[in-house]
Design a protein around this motif. Structure first.
Motif: not given
Length: 245
Positions: A55-73
């Protein structure tokens, strides 16, 4: 006539019964495989009744996480998806030497793909596209083999960080308003922060027509999530005769 004689029961005369049984078994197995293939094929693709868009109405909100990167945490990332079609993205990039991380912000508008299975963000940088495997997860589509996943964060407050913005300043009966170019948000300008320096410059160029302003500002929100005001934390410049486009 050529070929072996056929008996009345539909079998082949002169052919051992064991061979006939094997042939019949193979025919039956192939038929079953065809049935399974057709059945499994019916469940594939976006049009499958077993895999409908969320459902499109279920999308709004706040999302968080850690994206990977080369040579960093990793790159801590937080995405605000608002019901009014705007988004704010905050990413904390590793800094050099002993300095703190560098916060990078992006803001703009979001929308669904035509099939409603993906969400795209359009802001100052390149378009970002996210898949929605479930109601609480967004996975950014990148060339990397590493997954860029964000999950719904119930504890995150409104977006109140100081961010570099460009927008049109207009005067009305209630004072001055700021229309942010990327999101289209229209907010009254607070008299706090660096307002005095900004207002002096604004008055020096006439202050009658809309003027393009570049600044570092902070949004303030009402309890219901509606934009309330914008504070100029650091005034940068005004550009008369220019527009958002």
């Amino acid at each position: 006539m050529g070929g072996g004689p056929i008996d009345r029961g539909g079998g082949l005369t002169g052919v051992p019964a064991k061979v006939i049984a094997v042939r019949r078994s193979l025919r039956g197995g192939l038929g079953a495989l065809l049935v399974l293939a057709v059945a499994s094929g019916c469940g594939e693709g976006p049009e499958s009744s077993a895999s409908q868009p969320l459902p499109t109405e279920s999308l709004p909100g706040v999302y968080s996480g850690v994206f990977p990167c080369d040579g960093c945490p990793g790159i801590p990332s937080r995405l605000w998806i608002r019901a009014d079609g705007r988004f704010f993205l905050e990413q904390q990039y590793p800094a050099e030497a002993d300095r703190d991380r560098t916060a990078v912000y992006s803001l703009g508008r979001w929308g669904f793909s035509d099939d409603l299975y993906r969400v795209h963000l359009d802001g100052s940088g390149p378009r970002r596209t996210f898949a929605r495997p479930d109601r609480d997860t967004l996975v950014m589509q990148t060339p990397s083999d590493l997954e860029h996943r964000l999950t719904r964060d119930q504890a995150t407050p409104d977006f109140t960080s100081i961010v570099r913005m460009t927008g049109l300043v207009r005067r009305n009966e209630g004072g001055l308003t700021f229309t942010e170019c990327l999101t289209g948000l229209v907010l009254p300008i607070s008299r706090d922060g660096d307002f005095s320096r900004f207002h002096h410059q604004y008055r020096s160029i006439g202050g009658r027509r809309p003027v393009l302003a570049e600044l570092e500002g902070r949004f303030h929100w009402s309890d219901d999530g509606a934009p309330r005001t914008m504070t100029i934390e650091r005034f940068v410049t005004l550009r008369a005769g220019q527009s958002c486009s």
